[in-house]
Write a protein that holds these residues in place. Sequence first.
Motif, PDB file in Angstrom:
ATOM      1  N   ILE A 227      -2.290  12.860 -16.871  1.00  0.00           N
ATOM      2  CA  ILE A 227      -0.828  12.778 -16.951  1.00  0.00           C
ATOM      3  C   ILE A 227      -0.307  11.485 -16.324  1.00  0.00           C
ATOM      4  O   ILE A 227       0.891  11.196 -16.417  1.00  0.00           O
ATOM      5  CB  ILE A 227      -0.157  14.002 -16.292  1.00  0.00           C
ATOM      6  N   SER A 228      -1.202  10.721 -15.680  1.00  0.00           N
ATOM      7  CA  SER A 228      -0.850   9.403 -15.145  1.00  0.00           C
ATOM      8  C   SER A 228      -2.153   8.704 -14.778  1.00  0.00           C
ATOM      9  O   SER A 228      -3.206   9.343 -14.707  1.00  0.00           O
ATOM     10  CB  SER A 228       0.058   9.533 -13.907  1.00  0.00           C
ATOM     11  N   PRO A 229      -2.114   7.402 -14.537  1.00  0.00           N
ATOM     12  CA  PRO A 229      -3.340   6.696 -14.159  1.00  0.00           C
ATOM     13  C   PRO A 229      -3.865   7.167 -12.800  1.00  0.00           C
ATOM     14  O   PRO A 229      -3.145   7.790 -12.015  1.00  0.00           O
ATOM     15  CB  PRO A 229      -2.913   5.222 -14.109  1.00  0.00           C
ATOM     16  N   SER A 230      -5.107   6.824 -12.526  1.00  0.00           N
ATOM     17  CA  SER A 230      -5.678   7.110 -11.215  1.00  0.00           C
ATOM     18  C   SER A 230      -5.080   6.156 -10.186  1.00  0.00           C
ATOM     19  O   SER A 230      -4.502   5.125 -10.530  1.00  0.00           O
ATOM     20  CB  SER A 230      -7.201   6.944 -11.245  1.00  0.00           C
ATOM     21  N   GLY A 231      -5.208   6.517  -8.925  1.00  0.00           N
ATOM     22  CA  GLY A 231      -4.754   5.639  -7.849  1.00  0.00           C
ATOM     23  C   GLY A 231      -3.471   6.115  -7.200  1.00  0.00           C
ATOM     24  O   GLY A 231      -2.458   6.316  -7.877  1.00  0.00           O
ATOM     25  N   ASP A 232      -3.505   6.308  -5.879  1.00  0.00           N
ATOM     26  CA  ASP A 232      -2.324   6.688  -5.114  1.00  0.00           C
ATOM     27  C   ASP A 232      -1.538   5.418  -4.788  1.00  0.00           C
ATOM     28  O   ASP A 232      -1.957   4.606  -3.951  1.00  0.00           O
ATOM     29  CB  ASP A 232      -2.749   7.398  -3.826  1.00  0.00           C
ATOM     30  N   LYS A 233      -0.418   5.234  -5.458  1.00  0.00           N
ATOM     31  CA  LYS A 233       0.362   4.002  -5.302  1.00  0.00           C
ATOM     32  C   LYS A 233       0.880   3.813  -3.880  1.00  0.00           C
ATOM     33  O   LYS A 233       1.132   2.688  -3.448  1.00  0.00           O
ATOM     34  CB  LYS A 233       1.520   3.991  -6.294  1.00  0.00           C
ATOM     35  N   ARG A 234       1.042   4.912  -3.147  1.00  0.00           N
ATOM     36  CA  ARG A 234       1.491   4.788  -1.757  1.00  0.00           C
ATOM     37  C   ARG A 234       0.462   4.054  -0.905  1.00  0.00           C
ATOM     38  O   ARG A 234       0.788   3.444   0.108  1.00  0.00           O
ATOM     39  CB  ARG A 234       1.734   6.170  -1.155  1.00  0.00           C
ATOM     40  N   LEU A 235      -0.813   4.140  -1.322  1.00  0.00           N
ATOM     41  CA  LEU A 235      -1.889   3.507  -0.566  1.00  0.00           C
ATOM     42  C   LEU A 235      -2.297   2.159  -1.151  1.00  0.00           C
ATOM     43  O   LEU A 235      -2.863   1.319  -0.445  1.00  0.00           O
ATOM     44  CB  LEU A 235      -3.112   4.429  -0.532  1.00  0.00           C
ATOM     45  N   LEU A 236      -2.019   1.949  -2.431  1.00  0.00           N
ATOM     46  CA  LEU A 236      -2.507   0.753  -3.116  1.00  0.00           C
ATOM     47  C   LEU A 236      -1.467  -0.358  -3.238  1.00  0.00           C
ATOM     48  O   LEU A 236      -1.813  -1.480  -3.610  1.00  0.00           O
ATOM     49  CB  LEU A 236      -3.007   1.132  -4.521  1.00  0.00           C
ATOM     50  N   ASP A 237      -0.219  -0.068  -2.938  1.00  0.00           N
ATOM     51  CA  ASP A 237       0.801  -1.103  -3.033  1.00  0.00           C
ATOM     52  C   ASP A 237       0.486  -2.250  -2.078  1.00  0.00           C
ATOM     53  O   ASP A 237      -0.073  -2.050  -0.991  1.00  0.00           O
ATOM     54  CB  ASP A 237       2.173  -0.512  -2.694  1.00  0.00           C
ATOM     55  N   GLU A 238       0.836  -3.467  -2.463  1.00  0.00           N
ATOM     56  CA  GLU A 238       0.503  -4.635  -1.647  1.00  0.00           C
ATOM     57  C   GLU A 238       1.164  -4.591  -0.273  1.00  0.00           C
ATOM     58  O   GLU A 238       0.702  -5.242   0.680  1.00  0.00           O
ATOM     59  CB  GLU A 238       0.907  -5.922  -2.364  1.00  0.00           C
ATOM     60  N   ASN A 239       2.239  -3.837  -0.128  1.00  0.00           N
ATOM     61  CA  ASN A 239       2.900  -3.708   1.165  1.00  0.00           C
ATOM     62  C   ASN A 239       2.496  -2.445   1.925  1.00  0.00           C
ATOM     63  O   ASN A 239       3.075  -2.139   2.967  1.00  0.00           O
ATOM     64  CB  ASN A 239       4.427  -3.736   0.991  1.00  0.00           C
ATOM     65  N   ALA A 240       1.517  -1.729   1.410  1.00  0.00           N
ATOM     66  CA  ALA A 240       0.983  -0.567   2.133  1.00  0.00           C
ATOM     67  C   ALA A 240      -0.051  -1.081   3.133  1.00  0.00           C
ATOM     68  O   ALA A 240      -1.265  -0.945   2.950  1.00  0.00           O
ATOM     69  CB  ALA A 240       0.355   0.425   1.164  1.00  0.00           C
ATOM     70  N   ARG A 241       0.435  -1.691   4.170  1.00  0.00           N
ATOM     71  CA  ARG A 241      -0.398  -2.347   5.169  1.00  0.00           C
ATOM     72  C   ARG A 241       0.445  -2.516   6.430  1.00  0.00           C
ATOM     73  O   ARG A 241       1.659  -2.219   6.424  1.00  0.00           O
ATOM     74  CB  ARG A 241      -0.858  -3.712   4.653  1.00  0.00           C
ATOM     75  N   PRO A 242      -0.148  -2.983   7.530  1.00  0.00           N
ATOM     76  CA  PRO A 242       0.677  -3.260   8.706  1.00  0.00           C
ATOM     77  C   PRO A 242       1.834  -4.185   8.340  1.00  0.00           C
ATOM     78  O   PRO A 242       1.669  -5.139   7.571  1.00  0.00           O
ATOM     79  CB  PRO A 242      -0.307  -3.939   9.668  1.00  0.00           C
ATOM     80  N   VAL A 243       3.006  -3.897   8.891  1.00  0.00           N
ATOM     81  CA  VAL A 243       4.225  -4.601   8.501  1.00  0.00           C
ATOM     82  C   VAL A 243       4.492  -5.746   9.484  1.00  0.00           C
ATOM     83  O   VAL A 243       4.441  -5.562  10.705  1.00  0.00           O
ATOM     84  CB  VAL A 243       5.427  -3.639   8.476  1.00  0.00           C
ATOM     85  N   LYS A 244       4.785  -6.907   8.945  1.00  0.00           N
ATOM     86  CA  LYS A 244       5.001  -8.092   9.778  1.00  0.00           C
ATOM     87  C   LYS A 244       6.359  -8.022  10.456  1.00  0.00           C
ATOM     88  O   LYS A 244       7.388  -7.790   9.818  1.00  0.00           O
ATOM     89  CB  LYS A 244       4.896  -9.352   8.927  1.00  0.00           C
ATOM     90  N   THR A 245       6.322  -8.209  11.768  1.00  0.00           N
ATOM     91  CA  THR A 245       7.552  -8.342  12.543  1.00  0.00           C
ATOM     92  C   THR A 245       7.802  -9.831  12.765  1.00  0.00           C
ATOM     93  O   THR A 245       7.083 -10.680  12.244  1.00  0.00           O
ATOM     94  CB  THR A 245       7.417  -7.625  13.901  1.00  0.00           C
TER      95      THR A 245
END
Length: 412
Positions: A227-245
């Motif tokens: 019903i949709s592609p594989s991959g959890d977009k919440r984890l794979l987005d380029e900004n799903a990483r430590p956030v720069k302050t």
Amino acid sequence: MDNKTPQLPLAGIRILDLTSAVVGPYATQTLADYGADVIKLEQQSGDIIRWISGHSPTPGMSGKFMHMNRNKRSLCLNLKTERGKAAFMKLAARSHIVIHNMRPDAMARLGISFGALSSVNPNLIYCNIVGFGSQGRYANRPAYDSILQGATALASLFAQNGNEPRYVPYVVVDRTAALMVANAIMVALYAQTRSPGPREIEVPMFESYATLVLSEHLYGESFDPPISPSGDKRLLDENARPVKTSDGYICVTTNTDAQVLALFDAMGRPQLKSDPRFNRALNRIDHIAEFFSLRAQEIAKHDTQYWLERLTQYDIPCMPCHTISSLLSDPHIADVGLVQKQQHPTQGTIRHLNVPVSMTGFSPTLRHHAPHIGEHTRQILTEAGFGQDDISTMLQAGEAYQSDPQDSAAGN
């Protein structure tokens, strides 16, 4: 043991450990920390992790080796000799568990397969840690953590946003499989209390970790048809990483609607709480890239300390993005005593990593430091019923080996 000292949960369980590197030693250290008597069987050259994980004050005692082999005793036997093999069989007959991470063909050639050992120990738990399950076409292939990171699609996840595949800089497959091994052995020990008899365990690392990656990222392909592609977009987005302050990085996660709405308040953007793209979890899935981008823009406006205080004020999950050095200085780590300095008999002052688990009646202790190669050979063979003359003969003939840690220390 002092009568006032609580007995460790696995006290009295004897494990004959033929494993090396990471997956097996980390599994057996977990069991050793809970009180099992783990006899680490090494060849005279020792576990490979002694040598490939950096320098040490005396040879063969690398930091990584020491952090995975405490509370064990080391025995050296030459299993290709008649008396060395006989000694091993005698030890196997009085052990509860035999565990190895060699390929099955190698165990069969040595004559120490499950069939051979269960014939001398009718209640033996025999654990095979293998790269690939014995029923598949990859059985008997060699496997390392990096090989399995690629084979299980973990490495490819980094390429979702145009990057190249890469390995996680941590032996994550080995470490995770080790916990699965310890879990399987505990289940088998419990099963023995209900129905005694020999039990063979196989823990295939490829399939075990593939299951974890698929359960995380199969996503819409869990259904047939997808019903949709594989991959959890919440984890794979380029900004799903430590956030720069403005002066570093911060780790922040908001999964619930309440946390997201609180984040908007903390960022001074309360109007976003009524934005239908973001105020409900199901909607955020389809707009996660926009949400992460917005979060990154706002957090870049202030420094790390500001955000740690601000987000904590709103009860939003956050932590500093530590380096290894700063992690050692984290005040919570000090509060709970996770890392403590200990005096090692030959290595000087070391950082000892305590067991973080707490349990009623369980007081994890450092019973003895990680051993030198064959440090306890004579002691273990004596316990098994060998006479001192017989042990001396085996040592002289190269059928067994006993190191002297003090000689090693003096050699440096």
